[in-house]
Design a protein around this motif. Structure first.
Motif, mmCIF file in Angstrom:
data_model
loop_
_atom_site.group_PDB
_atom_site.id
_atom_site.type_symbol
_atom_site.label_atom_id
_atom_site.label_comp_id
_atom_site.label_asym_id
_atom_site.label_seq_id
_atom_site.Cartn_x
_atom_site.Cartn_y
_atom_site.Cartn_z
ATOM 1 N N GLN A 1 0.827 -1.205 0.000
ATOM 2 C CA GLN A 1 0.000 0.000 0.000
ATOM 3 C C GLN A 1 0.862 1.257 0.000
ATOM 4 O OE1 GLN A 1 -3.696 0.698 2.718
ATOM 5 N NE2 GLN A 1 -2.033 1.809 3.693
ATOM 6 N N LEU A 2 1.985 1.224 0.712
ATOM 7 C CA LEU A 2 2.904 2.356 0.708
ATOM 8 C C LEU A 2 3.354 2.689 -0.708
ATOM 9 C CD1 LEU A 2 5.283 1.750 3.784
ATOM 10 C CD2 LEU A 2 3.711 3.672 3.468
ATOM 11 N N GLN A 3 3.671 1.657 -1.471
ATOM 12 C CA GLN A 3 4.115 1.895 -2.844
ATOM 13 C C GLN A 3 2.982 2.453 -3.701
ATOM 14 O OE1 GLN A 3 6.256 -1.540 -4.507
ATOM 15 N NE2 GLN A 3 8.056 -0.486 -3.720
ATOM 16 N N TRP A 4 1.798 1.925 -3.513
ATOM 17 C CA TRP A 4 0.668 2.375 -4.329
ATOM 18 C C TRP A 4 0.358 3.845 -4.060
ATOM 19 C CZ3 TRP A 4 -4.808 3.316 -3.561
ATOM 20 C CH2 TRP A 4 -5.542 3.286 -4.745
ATOM 21 N N MET A 5 0.386 4.215 -2.792
ATOM 22 C CA MET A 5 0.153 5.624 -2.454
ATOM 23 C C MET A 5 1.280 6.499 -2.972
ATOM 24 S SD MET A 5 -1.410 5.567 1.395
ATOM 25 C CE MET A 5 0.115 4.925 2.086
ATOM 26 N N GLY A 6 2.512 6.018 -2.826
ATOM 27 C CA GLY A 6 3.650 6.793 -3.288
ATOM 28 C C GLY A 6 3.657 6.982 -4.792
ATOM 29 N N GLY A 7 3.149 5.994 -5.513
ATOM 30 C CA GLY A 7 3.137 6.074 -6.966
ATOM 31 C C GLY A 7 2.445 7.313 -7.483
ATOM 32 N N MET A 8 1.231 7.529 -7.005
ATOM 33 C CA MET A 8 0.539 8.744 -7.429
ATOM 34 C C MET A 8 -0.568 9.148 -6.471
ATOM 35 S SD MET A 8 -1.046 9.594 -11.167
ATOM 36 C CE MET A 8 0.524 9.439 -11.975
ATOM 37 N N GLY A 9 -1.022 8.202 -5.664
ATOM 38 C CA GLY A 9 -2.220 8.446 -4.872
ATOM 39 C C GLY A 9 -2.200 9.644 -3.965
ATOM 40 N N ILE A 10 -1.177 9.756 -3.106
ATOM 41 C CA ILE A 10 -1.195 10.789 -2.073
ATOM 42 C C ILE A 10 -1.226 12.191 -2.660
ATOM 43 C CG2 ILE A 10 0.253 11.887 -0.331
ATOM 44 C CD1 ILE A 10 -1.235 9.654 0.838
ATOM 45 N N ILE A 11 -0.286 12.504 -3.548
ATOM 46 C CA ILE A 11 -0.203 13.877 -4.056
ATOM 47 C C ILE A 11 -1.396 14.223 -4.924
ATOM 48 C CG2 ILE A 11 1.056 15.336 -5.702
ATOM 49 C CD1 ILE A 11 2.212 15.448 -2.961
ATOM 50 N N VAL A 12 -1.803 13.287 -5.796
ATOM 51 C CA VAL A 12 -2.949 13.566 -6.654
ATOM 52 C C VAL A 12 -4.205 13.776 -5.816
ATOM 53 C CG1 VAL A 12 -4.488 12.567 -8.401
ATOM 54 C CG2 VAL A 12 -2.028 12.407 -8.680
ATOM 55 N N LEU A 13 -4.366 12.943 -4.800
ATOM 56 C CA LEU A 13 -5.526 13.088 -3.918
ATOM 57 C C LEU A 13 -5.470 14.433 -3.200
ATOM 58 C CD1 LEU A 13 -7.839 11.142 -3.438
ATOM 59 C CD2 LEU A 13 -6.728 10.389 -1.355
ATOM 60 N N ALA A 14 -4.274 14.786 -2.724
ATOM 61 C CA ALA A 14 -4.125 16.052 -2.014
ATOM 62 C C ALA A 14 -4.389 17.235 -2.936
ATOM 63 C CB ALA A 14 -2.729 16.146 -1.410
ATOM 64 N N VAL A 15 -3.909 17.147 -4.156
ATOM 65 C CA VAL A 15 -4.104 18.242 -5.112
ATOM 66 C C VAL A 15 -5.577 18.383 -5.463
ATOM 67 C CG1 VAL A 15 -3.606 18.991 -7.473
ATOM 68 C CG2 VAL A 15 -1.777 18.128 -6.053
ATOM 69 N N ALA A 16 -6.299 17.266 -5.488
ATOM 70 C CA ALA A 16 -7.727 17.323 -5.791
ATOM 71 C C ALA A 16 -8.518 17.883 -4.621
ATOM 72 C CB ALA A 16 -8.237 15.922 -6.148
ATOM 73 N N VAL A 17 -8.053 17.593 -3.395
ATOM 74 C CA VAL A 17 -8.793 18.000 -2.198
ATOM 75 C C VAL A 17 -8.496 19.448 -1.811
ATOM 76 C CG1 VAL A 17 -9.013 17.585 0.284
ATOM 77 C CG2 VAL A 17 -9.047 15.666 -1.310
ATOM 78 N N LEU A 18 -7.237 19.863 -1.977
ATOM 79 C CA LEU A 18 -6.832 21.190 -1.507
ATOM 80 C C LEU A 18 -7.679 22.333 -2.055
ATOM 81 C CD1 LEU A 18 -2.940 20.904 -1.417
ATOM 82 C CD2 LEU A 18 -4.494 21.035 0.514
ATOM 83 N N PRO A 19 -8.037 22.352 -3.358
ATOM 84 C CA PRO A 19 -8.874 23.452 -3.832
ATOM 85 C C PRO A 19 -10.206 23.543 -3.103
ATOM 86 C CG PRO A 19 -7.877 22.309 -5.679
ATOM 87 C CD PRO A 19 -7.597 21.490 -4.466
ATOM 88 N N MET A 20 -10.750 22.399 -2.696
ATOM 89 C CA MET A 20 -12.020 22.403 -1.978
ATOM 90 C C MET A 20 -11.862 22.969 -0.564
ATOM 91 S SD MET A 20 -13.841 18.859 -3.197
ATOM 92 C CE MET A 20 -12.445 17.774 -3.053
ATOM 93 N N LEU A 21 -10.613 22.993 -0.074
ATOM 94 C CA LEU A 21 -10.336 23.563 1.245
ATOM 95 C C LEU A 21 -9.933 25.027 1.152
ATOM 96 C CD1 LEU A 21 -8.252 20.609 2.722
ATOM 97 C CD2 LEU A 21 -10.658 21.079 3.101
ATOM 98 N N GLY A 22 -10.029 25.573 -0.064
ATOM 99 C CA GLY A 22 -9.684 26.975 -0.265
ATOM 100 C C GLY A 22 -8.210 27.200 -0.498
ATOM 101 N N ILE A 23 -7.500 26.148 -0.891
ATOM 102 C CA ILE A 23 -6.056 26.263 -1.121
ATOM 103 C C ILE A 23 -5.765 25.843 -2.554
ATOM 104 C CG2 ILE A 23 -3.773 25.454 -0.417
ATOM 105 C CD1 ILE A 23 -5.134 24.675 2.266
#
Length: 483
Positions: free
Chosen positions: A133-155
């Motif tokens: 799971q660490l590898q799967w998240m590191g591949g693209m999951g964490i940053i892409v998810l964060a980039v998708a979520v951040l605009p909704m948080l006003g960032i």
């Protein structure tokens, strides 16, 4: 530098990451492997740390600047590598210390696949699942998810996207809005993972192994739930499925999106980087298979063909799966495969290495310089996909290459200063900075026997490779901190 904004985002991202420690708890309950406590303890600690960091800065809603994005990305990967080590450190099995725990965590998150562990087959299922799971998240999951979520948080998320996304042509967005771009990449990544897991399962893997190996295949990571890696299954069909998905995962995900949107495979055909990527792997495979056959390394033509093809694609895409001890292959083959990993996969993929597009640009620039020796006054543009590139892009690629070589040399010398022999030191730095995993010499099978100092140096190499050197080194530049 907006440190309060950075503090708020880091706290939020840590709280998001803490939730990823819960799926292994479910796995532990299903398999009753007794490894629930380390994950629950780690979950509580990471969630609390994220809350304590976020709470004082929760009301700050300022827009990120580009420099803030670089600092957040580096902080996030460093902090994630450290907190990701908690379950491994707290778990009685494997019984490893802090350095080994951080090494394994950093290797997973950076999709390197270098491991300090042996006896992997006997580890609890929850620990095995967590590594994958660490590898799967590191591949693209964490940053892409964060980039998708951040605009909704006003960032705004574009600064994070530009700071983290690899490759020299990364400013081209797929969609007008960064959140839509992130979601598009996420859906493609998730779809490939599901398709890969189903293919593995239908080919004979257990459900657990199919999911686990789909994580590391699509992430181009290389961790396995078995000591023998893909060789454990002794199945040519499984190996060929892995080859297909490693090849797909090594292609620019933006290109996958274009193909999906146009419902035509022609973007693959027209793309210079993809053509170069496949050509390099094809030529290397032909050389490898021919040499293995001539030297009678395997008993039959079938074994030569599937082992040779599999290892070339696995090493060339920087995945790092193995079906045989390639580091013991005859002649120049181990070094050839290691050299191919320096080129790596395409920009915008989950692969490592310098990226095919950079290699292609260096090649074209070299040809241009030779042409200008003969015709000094000629205007010879460097073109990609039929379009001339500005000199600024070419200069940045040369700068990257020079810095890459310099960093590589320094790290190799440091490892040799710890007592490591030349072959092991060279291959260890190459395998880690290219996010490949298995090396040569003493690190061909695992990294458990090298010194703690060497492991910390290689953790830095993994991080440099994942962030493509400049994203990390820019923080050490005085101009970065000037107003």
């Amino acid at each position: 530098m907006q440190l309060i904004t950075i503090q708020r985002i880091l706290g939020l991202l840590l709280m998001v990451f803490s939730t990823t420690l819960l799926p292994p708890v479910g796995v532990a309950l299903i398999y009753r492997d007794g490894a629930i406590a380390p994950f629950l303890e780690a979950f509580g600690l990471v969630l609390l740390a994220g809350l304590l960091i976020w709470w004082p800065a929760r009301r700050n809603k300022r827009e990120l600047r580009l420099r803030d994005g670089f600092l957040i990305v580096v902080l996030f990967w460093v902090v994630l590598g450290l907190v990701g080590a908690l379950p491994l450190y707290l778990s009685p099995q494997p019984a490893i210390g802090l350095t080994d725990s951080v090494f394994e965590s950093m290797s997973g998150l950076t999709t390197t696949g270098a491991t300090v562990l042996t006896g992997i087959d006997y580890l609890p299922h929850s620990i095995l699942f967590y590594r994958q799971q660490l590898q799967w998240m590191g591949g693209m999951g964490i940053i892409v998810l964060a980039v998708a979520v951040l605009p909704m948080l006003g960032i705004g998320g574009m600064q994070l996207y530009r700071a983290e996304t690899p490759g020299p042509m990364k400013d081209n967005k797929l969609t007008p809005r960064i959140a839509e771009t992130a979601k598009a990449l996420w859906y493609i990544y998730l779809s490939l993972t599901i398709a890969c897991a189903l293919a593995y399962w239908l080919a004979g893997m257990s459900g657990f192994d199919a999911i686990a190996h789909s994580f590391s295949t699509v992430a181009i990571g290389g961790f396995s739930t078995h000591d023998l890696s893909m060789g454990y299954f002794q199945s040519e069909l499984i190996e060929m499925i892995a080859v297909v998905f490693m090849l797909l995962s090594g292609v620019n995900f933006a290109l996958h999106f274009t193909v999906w949107r146009s419902l035509s495979p022609m973007p693959y055909v027209r793309d210079s980087e993809v053509r170069t990527y496949l050509t390099i792997l094809l030529i290397t495979a032909l050389i490898t298979i021919t040499y293995l056959y001539v030297t009678k390394t395997f008993g039959s033509w079938s074994e030569v063909l599937h082992h040779g093809l599999f290892q070339v694609v696995s090493i060339g895409t920087t995945t790092g799966f193995t079906t045989a001890e390639y580091y013991n292959w005859p002649g120049f083959l181990p070094v050839l495969l290691l050299f191919v990993s320096f080129i790596g996969a395409c920009a915008g993929s989950t692969g490592g290495g310098m990226k095919v597009i950079r290699f292609l640009l260096l090649l074209k620039q070299g040809v241009r310089e030779i042409t200008k020796l003969v015709h000094p006054n000629a205007q010879v543009p460097v073109k990609i996909n039929g379009k001339p590139l500005p000199d600024a892009v070419i200069n940045s690629v040369w700068g990257f290459f020079a810095t890459y070589v310099g960093v590589f040399a320094v790290m190799m010398l440091i490892l040799m200063a710890t007592g490591m022999d030349q072959v092991t030191a060279f291959s260890a730095v190459a395998a880690c900075i290219n996010n490949l995993g298995p090396g040569l010499g003493d690190v061909g099978y695992h990294y458990g026997d090298i010194s703690d100092t060497a492991k910390w140096v290689l953790c830095a190499a993994m991080l440099l490779g994942r962030l493509e050197i400049f994203s990390l080194l820019v923080l050490f530049s005085p101009v970065f901190w000037r107003r």
